[in-house]
Design a protein around this motif. Structure first.
Motif, PDB file in Angstrom:
ATOM      1  N   PHE A  62      64.292  17.675  33.520  1.00 51.14           N
ATOM      2  CA  PHE A  62      65.500  17.349  32.772  1.00 51.14           C
ATOM      3  C   PHE A  62      66.146  18.604  32.208  1.00 51.14           C
ATOM      4  O   PHE A  62      67.356  18.813  32.322  1.00 51.14           O
ATOM      5  CB  PHE A  62      65.151  16.370  31.652  1.00 51.14           C
ATOM      6  N   MET A  63      65.326  19.464  31.615  1.00 51.89           N
ATOM      7  CA  MET A  63      65.845  20.682  30.987  1.00 51.89           C
ATOM      8  C   MET A  63      66.362  21.696  32.007  1.00 51.89           C
ATOM      9  O   MET A  63      67.149  22.570  31.662  1.00 51.89           O
ATOM     10  CB  MET A  63      64.766  21.316  30.110  1.00 51.89           C
ATOM     11  N   GLN A  64      65.951  21.586  33.258  1.00 55.15           N
ATOM     12  CA  GLN A  64      66.385  22.528  34.288  1.00 55.15           C
ATOM     13  C   GLN A  64      67.700  22.126  34.951  1.00 55.15           C
ATOM     14  O   GLN A  64      68.302  22.929  35.660  1.00 55.15           O
ATOM     15  CB  GLN A  64      65.296  22.690  35.348  1.00 55.15           C
ATOM     16  N   GLN A  65      68.159  20.918  34.727  1.00 55.79           N
ATOM     17  CA  GLN A  65      69.429  20.489  35.305  1.00 55.79           C
ATOM     18  C   GLN A  65      70.568  21.272  34.659  1.00 55.79           C
ATOM     19  O   GLN A  65      70.592  21.432  33.431  1.00 55.79           O
ATOM     20  CB  GLN A  65      69.631  18.994  35.125  1.00 55.79           C
ATOM     21  N   PRO A  66      71.506  21.781  35.473  1.00 58.74           N
ATOM     22  CA  PRO A  66      72.574  22.647  34.939  1.00 58.74           C
ATOM     23  C   PRO A  66      73.345  22.049  33.760  1.00 58.74           C
ATOM     24  O   PRO A  66      73.611  22.751  32.781  1.00 58.74           O
ATOM     25  CB  PRO A  66      73.493  22.862  36.145  1.00 58.74           C
ATOM     26  N   GLU A  67      73.680  20.775  33.820  1.00 62.97           N
ATOM     27  CA  GLU A  67      74.440  20.175  32.720  1.00 62.97           C
ATOM     28  C   GLU A  67      73.611  20.124  31.435  1.00 62.97           C
ATOM     29  O   GLU A  67      74.141  20.272  30.336  1.00 62.97           O
ATOM     30  CB  GLU A  67      74.963  18.779  33.093  1.00 62.97           C
ATOM     31  N   ASN A  68      72.300  19.948  31.567  1.00 65.10           N
ATOM     32  CA  ASN A  68      71.436  19.921  30.386  1.00 65.10           C
ATOM     33  C   ASN A  68      71.158  21.330  29.880  1.00 65.10           C
ATOM     34  O   ASN A  68      71.035  21.540  28.668  1.00 65.10           O
ATOM     35  CB  ASN A  68      70.140  19.183  30.694  1.00 65.10           C
ATOM     36  N   GLN A  69      71.084  22.301  30.770  1.00 61.76           N
ATOM     37  CA  GLN A  69      70.922  23.695  30.349  1.00 61.76           C
ATOM     38  C   GLN A  69      72.100  24.138  29.492  1.00 61.76           C
ATOM     39  O   GLN A  69      71.924  24.863  28.506  1.00 61.76           O
ATOM     40  CB  GLN A  69      70.775  24.617  31.561  1.00 61.76           C
ATOM     41  N   GLU A  70      73.276  23.684  29.844  1.00 58.65           N
ATOM     42  CA  GLU A  70      74.478  24.032  29.077  1.00 58.65           C
ATOM     43  C   GLU A  70      74.407  23.434  27.669  1.00 58.65           C
ATOM     44  O   GLU A  70      74.726  24.097  26.685  1.00 58.65           O
ATOM     45  CB  GLU A  70      75.737  23.546  29.806  1.00 58.65           C
ATOM     46  N   VAL A  71      73.971  22.180  27.574  1.00 52.63           N
ATOM     47  CA  VAL A  71      73.830  21.530  26.268  1.00 52.63           C
ATOM     48  C   VAL A  71      72.803  22.278  25.419  1.00 52.63           C
ATOM     49  O   VAL A  71      73.025  22.536  24.234  1.00 52.63           O
ATOM     50  CB  VAL A  71      73.423  20.042  26.438  1.00 52.63           C
ATOM     51  N   ILE A  72      71.672  22.643  26.038  1.00 45.80           N
ATOM     52  CA  ILE A  72      70.617  23.367  25.324  1.00 45.80           C
ATOM     53  C   ILE A  72      71.137  24.710  24.831  1.00 45.80           C
ATOM     54  O   ILE A  72      70.932  25.085  23.673  1.00 45.80           O
ATOM     55  CB  ILE A  72      69.382  23.542  26.232  1.00 45.80           C
ATOM     56  N   LYS A  73      71.836  25.423  25.693  1.00 45.37           N
ATOM     57  CA  LYS A  73      72.389  26.732  25.325  1.00 45.37           C
ATOM     58  C   LYS A  73      73.359  26.610  24.150  1.00 45.37           C
ATOM     59  O   LYS A  73      73.283  27.374  23.186  1.00 45.37           O
ATOM     60  CB  LYS A  73      73.098  27.351  26.531  1.00 45.37           C
ATOM     61  N   ASN A  74      74.238  25.633  24.202  1.00 41.98           N
ATOM     62  CA  ASN A  74      75.246  25.457  23.157  1.00 41.98           C
ATOM     63  C   ASN A  74      74.666  24.939  21.840  1.00 41.98           C
ATOM     64  O   ASN A  74      75.304  25.046  20.804  1.00 41.98           O
ATOM     65  CB  ASN A  74      76.352  24.521  23.632  1.00 41.98           C
ATOM     66  N   SER A  75      73.452  24.395  21.898  1.00 49.13           N
ATOM     67  CA  SER A  75      72.841  23.816  20.695  1.00 49.13           C
ATOM     68  C   SER A  75      72.261  24.863  19.753  1.00 49.13           C
ATOM     69  O   SER A  75      71.977  24.567  18.598  1.00 49.13           O
ATOM     70  CB  SER A  75      71.729  22.848  21.093  1.00 49.13           C
ATOM     71  N   GLY A  76      72.036  26.071  20.260  1.00 52.12           N
ATOM     72  CA  GLY A  76      71.396  27.093  19.436  1.00 52.12           C
ATOM     73  C   GLY A  76      69.882  27.098  19.559  1.00 52.12           C
ATOM     74  O   GLY A  76      69.184  27.756  18.797  1.00 52.12           O
ATOM     75  N   HIS A  77      69.372  26.370  20.542  1.00 53.08           N
ATOM     76  CA  HIS A  77      67.929  26.328  20.829  1.00 53.08           C
ATOM     77  C   HIS A  77      67.519  27.702  21.351  1.00 53.08           C
ATOM     78  O   HIS A  77      68.071  28.191  22.322  1.00 53.08           O
ATOM     79  CB  HIS A  77      67.691  25.253  21.892  1.00 53.08           C
ATOM     80  N   LYS A  78      66.543  28.313  20.693  1.00 52.02           N
ATOM     81  CA  LYS A  78      66.026  29.617  21.128  1.00 52.02           C
ATOM     82  C   LYS A  78      64.922  29.361  22.138  1.00 52.02           C
ATOM     83  O   LYS A  78      63.749  29.212  21.787  1.00 52.02           O
ATOM     84  CB  LYS A  78      65.513  30.412  19.926  1.00 52.02           C
ATOM     85  N   ARG A  79      65.295  29.311  23.407  1.00 52.61           N
ATOM     86  CA  ARG A  79      64.371  28.894  24.472  1.00 52.61           C
ATOM     87  C   ARG A  79      63.109  29.742  24.539  1.00 52.61           C
ATOM     88  O   ARG A  79      62.046  29.241  24.885  1.00 52.61           O
ATOM     89  CB  ARG A  79      65.085  28.897  25.812  1.00 52.61           C
ATOM     90  N   GLU A  80      63.218  31.027  24.196  1.00 50.93           N
ATOM     91  CA  GLU A  80      62.054  31.904  24.279  1.00 50.93           C
ATOM     92  C   GLU A  80      60.971  31.540  23.263  1.00 50.93           C
ATOM     93  O   GLU A  80      59.821  31.989  23.374  1.00 50.93           O
ATOM     94  CB  GLU A  80      62.464  33.371  24.118  1.00 50.93           C
ATOM     95  N   THR A  81      61.290  30.708  22.280  1.00 52.29           N
ATOM     96  CA  THR A  81      60.310  30.303  21.273  1.00 52.29           C
ATOM     97  C   THR A  81      59.658  28.956  21.598  1.00 52.29           C
ATOM     98  O   THR A  81      58.793  28.494  20.853  1.00 52.29           O
ATOM     99  CB  THR A  81      60.969  30.197  19.882  1.00 52.29           C
ATOM    100  N   THR A  82      60.041  28.348  22.698  1.00 53.74           N
ATOM    101  CA  THR A  82      59.594  27.001  23.041  1.00 53.74           C
ATOM    102  C   THR A  82      58.145  26.961  23.493  1.00 53.74           C
ATOM    103  O   THR A  82      57.726  27.738  24.355  1.00 53.74           O
ATOM    104  CB  THR A  82      60.487  26.406  24.152  1.00 53.74           C
ATOM    105  N   VAL A  83      57.405  26.027  22.894  1.00 58.86           N
ATOM    106  CA  VAL A  83      56.032  25.731  23.313  1.00 58.86           C
ATOM    107  C   VAL A  83      55.951  24.222  23.529  1.00 58.86           C
ATOM    108  O   VAL A  83      56.299  23.444  22.629  1.00 58.86           O
ATOM    109  CB  VAL A  83      55.015  26.162  22.234  1.00 58.86           C
TER     110      VAL A  83
END
Length: 89
Positions: A62-83
Motif C-alpha cells: 500500500f505504501m509503495q503505490q505512487p498515489e499513497n507515496q505522495e500522501v505520505i510525503k505531503n503528510s510530513g511523515h519522516k520515512r527514515e524513522t519508520t519501524v
C-alpha cells in the motif's frame, strides 16, 4: 490476518493526523484496518500505531503505490524513522 505495529516521527502531529484520517477509506479498501493510532505524551511528533492486515506485506504494498507515496510525503511523515513489526496472534 496479521497485526502490524509501527512507529515513526512526523513534522507536525495535527497536520499528519488530518491527512491520515482523510486517507482512511483508501486503507480500508485494501483491507487495512486501523486498530490504534496515537502519539507519545512527551513528544506529539512520535507516532505509534497498530494495524490489522490480510497479509504480512499488505501495508508495505500500500505504501509503495505512487498515489499513497505522495500522501505520505505531503503528510510530513519522516520515512527514515519508520519501524514496522509484523506480528501474529
Amino acid at each position: 490476518m496479521v497485526k502490524i505495529i509501527g512507529s515513526f516521527e512526523v513534522e507536525n502531529w495535527d497536520h499528519w493526523k488530518k491527512g491520515f484520517d482523510e486517507h482512511s477509506e483508501a486503507r480500508l479498501k485494501v483491507g487495512i484496518k486501523t486498530i490504534y493510532v496515537g502519539h507519545e505524551l512527551e513528544n506529539s511528533n512520535k507516532v505509534h500505531m497498530v494495524f490489522e492486515t490480510p497479509e504480512a506485506d499488505s501495508l508495505q504494498k500500500f505504501m509503495q503505490q505512487p498515489e499513497n507515496q505522495e500522501v505520505i510525503k505531503n503528510s510530513g511523515h519522516k520515512r527514515e524513522t519508520t519501524v514496522m513489526v509484523v506480528c501474529s496472534d
